[in-house]
Design a protein around this motif. Sequence first.
Motif, PDB file in Angstrom:
ATOM      1  N   TYR A   7      -9.968 -68.753  74.899  1.00 52.93           N
ATOM      2  CA  TYR A   7      -9.110 -69.322  75.639  1.00 52.93           C
ATOM      3  C   TYR A   7      -8.020 -70.521  75.041  1.00 52.93           C
ATOM      4  CZ  TYR A   7      -8.471 -72.305  79.567  1.00 52.93           C
ATOM      5  OH  TYR A   7      -8.128 -72.871  81.531  1.00 52.93           O
ATOM      6  N   MET A   8      -8.101 -71.168  73.906  1.00 55.83           N
ATOM      7  CA  MET A   8      -7.553 -72.566  73.337  1.00 55.83           C
ATOM      8  C   MET A   8      -6.781 -71.424  72.601  1.00 55.83           C
ATOM      9  SD  MET A   8      -8.387 -74.927  73.869  1.00 55.83           S
ATOM     10  CE  MET A   8      -8.135 -76.338  73.081  1.00 55.83           C
ATOM     11  N   ALA A   9      -6.502 -70.488  72.284  1.00 51.20           N
ATOM     12  CA  ALA A   9      -5.164 -69.758  71.813  1.00 51.20           C
ATOM     13  C   ALA A   9      -4.384 -69.177  72.566  1.00 51.20           C
ATOM     14  CB  ALA A   9      -5.606 -68.294  70.829  1.00 51.20           C
ATOM     15  N   THR A  10      -4.838 -68.213  73.317  1.00 52.16           N
ATOM     16  CA  THR A  10      -4.370 -68.003  74.659  1.00 52.16           C
ATOM     17  C   THR A  10      -3.548 -68.478  75.832  1.00 52.16           C
ATOM     18  OG1 THR A  10      -6.108 -67.660  76.323  1.00 52.16           O
ATOM     19  CG2 THR A  10      -5.559 -66.092  75.107  1.00 52.16           C
ATOM     20  N   LYS A  11      -3.973 -70.098  76.008  1.00 49.51           N
ATOM     21  CA  LYS A  11      -3.779 -70.920  77.116  1.00 49.51           C
ATOM     22  C   LYS A  11      -3.093 -72.323  76.241  1.00 49.51           C
ATOM     23  CE  LYS A  11      -5.115 -70.898  81.195  1.00 49.51           C
ATOM     24  NZ  LYS A  11      -4.660 -69.741  82.419  1.00 49.51           N
ATOM     25  N   ASP A  68      -0.087 -72.489  72.984  1.00 50.95           N
ATOM     26  CA  ASP A  68       0.701 -72.127  71.048  1.00 50.95           C
ATOM     27  C   ASP A  68       0.066 -72.417  70.611  1.00 50.95           C
ATOM     28  OD1 ASP A  68       2.278 -70.470  73.450  1.00 50.95           O
ATOM     29  OD2 ASP A  68       3.920 -71.773  72.646  1.00 50.95           O
ATOM     30  N   LEU A  69      -1.380 -72.216  69.950  1.00 50.49           N
ATOM     31  CA  LEU A  69      -2.258 -73.075  68.389  1.00 50.49           C
ATOM     32  C   LEU A  69      -2.910 -71.387  68.022  1.00 50.49           C
ATOM     33  CD1 LEU A  69      -4.272 -75.271  70.331  1.00 50.49           C
ATOM     34  CD2 LEU A  69      -2.680 -75.759  68.776  1.00 50.49           C
ATOM     35  N   VAL A  70      -2.844 -71.393  66.721  1.00 45.71           N
ATOM     36  CA  VAL A  70      -3.192 -70.230  65.969  1.00 45.71           C
ATOM     37  C   VAL A  70      -5.242 -70.895  65.963  1.00 45.71           C
ATOM     38  CG1 VAL A  70      -3.766 -69.315  63.513  1.00 45.71           C
ATOM     39  CG2 VAL A  70      -1.537 -69.614  64.632  1.00 45.71           C
ATOM     40  N   VAL A  71      -5.648 -70.467  66.173  1.00 46.60           N
ATOM     41  CA  VAL A  71      -7.192 -70.955  66.007  1.00 46.60           C
ATOM     42  C   VAL A  71      -7.720 -69.685  65.222  1.00 46.60           C
ATOM     43  CG1 VAL A  71      -9.280 -71.186  67.574  1.00 46.60           C
ATOM     44  CG2 VAL A  71      -7.057 -71.091  69.122  1.00 46.60           C
ATOM     45  N   VAL A  72      -8.915 -71.044  64.535  1.00 42.11           N
ATOM     46  CA  VAL A  72      -9.370 -70.167  63.725  1.00 42.11           C
ATOM     47  C   VAL A  72     -11.168 -70.635  63.672  1.00 42.11           C
ATOM     48  CG1 VAL A  72      -9.904 -70.706  60.680  1.00 42.11           C
ATOM     49  CG2 VAL A  72      -7.490 -70.523  61.793  1.00 42.11           C
ATOM     50  N   LEU A  93     -11.338 -77.734  78.742  1.00 39.46           N
ATOM     51  CA  LEU A  93     -10.596 -78.119  77.454  1.00 39.46           C
ATOM     52  C   LEU A  93      -8.682 -77.940  78.011  1.00 39.46           C
ATOM     53  CD1 LEU A  93     -12.120 -74.437  76.234  1.00 39.46           C
ATOM     54  CD2 LEU A  93     -12.465 -76.682  75.278  1.00 39.46           C
ATOM     55  N   ASP A  94      -8.952 -77.638  78.781  1.00 37.02           N
ATOM     56  CA  ASP A  94      -7.485 -78.071  79.598  1.00 37.02           C
ATOM     57  C   ASP A  94      -6.807 -79.634  79.137  1.00 37.02           C
ATOM     58  OD1 ASP A  94      -7.222 -75.397  80.362  1.00 37.02           O
ATOM     59  OD2 ASP A  94      -7.406 -76.350  82.572  1.00 37.02           O
ATOM     60  N   ASP A  95      -7.861 -80.258  79.057  1.00 33.54           N
ATOM     61  CA  ASP A  95      -7.776 -81.548  78.890  1.00 33.54           C
ATOM     62  C   ASP A  95      -7.008 -82.644  76.848  1.00 33.54           C
ATOM     63  OD1 ASP A  95      -7.913 -82.457  81.392  1.00 33.54           O
ATOM     64  OD2 ASP A  95      -9.939 -83.646  81.322  1.00 33.54           O
ATOM     65  N   ALA A  96      -8.185 -81.217  76.865  1.00 35.40           N
ATOM     66  CA  ALA A  96      -7.935 -81.216  75.021  1.00 35.40           C
ATOM     67  C   ALA A  96      -7.075 -80.342  74.698  1.00 35.40           C
ATOM     68  CB  ALA A  96      -9.114 -79.871  74.789  1.00 35.40           C
ATOM     69  N   ILE A  97      -5.724 -79.082  75.733  1.00 35.70           N
ATOM     70  CA  ILE A  97      -4.825 -78.654  75.226  1.00 35.70           C
ATOM     71  C   ILE A  97      -3.619 -79.698  75.789  1.00 35.70           C
ATOM     72  CG2 ILE A  97      -3.204 -77.116  76.365  1.00 35.70           C
ATOM     73  CD1 ILE A  97      -5.765 -75.427  76.305  1.00 35.70           C
TER      74      ILE A  97
END
Length: 341
Positions: free
Chosen positions: A84-88, A90-94, A329-333
């Motif tokens: 979700y974080m990677a698709t919503k 522009d983050l590379v998520v590890v 997670l939208d708040d986190a973004i």
Amino acid sequence: MNKLNTKLSYLLLILSLSFCQWVKAEHALIEHKDVQWSEAKGFKLTADIYVPDVKKKNLPVLVVYHGGGWLLNSKSIMTDMSKYMATKADLVVVNVNYRLLVDNNNTTTLNEMVEDALGAVLWVKDNIKQYGGNPNKIAVTGDSAGGQLAAMVVLAGHKLESDGFAGDTLGFKPSYLPKNKTAEQVAKKDGARVQAAVLSYAAYDLYAAGKGGFEAPNNKFWEWAKATPRGMFGVGISADNHPEFYKAVSPIYSVPTRKERKLPPQFVYVGSKDGLTPPDVATRFVDLLKQADQPVEFKIYEGKGHGFLDSGCNEYNHGCFKELATPVLDDAIVFLNKTFK
């Protein structure tokens, strides 16, 4: 009236564009599964890396540590959150694995788990460019036990020592170190420093957990993990005879003043009905950050319990990832985009 309607339409367009810069439209992912980033005492440490399939490179990076009471789960429980974080955004998520207390025949210690968390960040800094990530724009996040590890990366990233958790200083030797670099050399350049943190219903006080029966047989996490209960730092070590060990891995005892060490911005949140990592403990941690003049944002989500970021659906939160987790997670973004901007 037409002019008024035109102005209102224009205003709505501006607001819409403004919101989109914080929470972007969904896009495809390139997935790299089970990438081995290190090995600790024979235990292979792996990560799933999610890269937005976009033309833009040098993207900010989010390192994820899963929860599970230091005894349960793996990175797979954070798969939905990572995607979700990677698709919503522009983050590379590890999304990383770390050793649990039960690993290596139930011998892992809490300090070694912190060392795995720190090692993951150092590996990301050395290797994330090949996945389109920016090693100078790294955020860490975790929920519950993973939140404690993310917080310790922020708070103890400068306390790196080749001897590790020994002597009076109780430093940490990361599970991964840059080639030909000692822990002291990395610490001297603040090499494990990150630029932001999102702490999701994190555990902040391991000393209180040790005093409160975490290591006792009636702690169900040991039963669920099918392991014999023991001390977090080994047999015979307790919060009573070695309180300094427990406090050294407790975020709530590790907050520096701004003059001592400036911390990166942190977004701390918890559910109002969380009984495992209750709001009052999170509030206490946030108050300490504010008193130390450290940047922090805090939110209590009304009606939410514990573990609502878990993948899929679960009975303990009476719902599924999409409705439980995505609004938070939208708040986190928004927080991460604002911080990295």
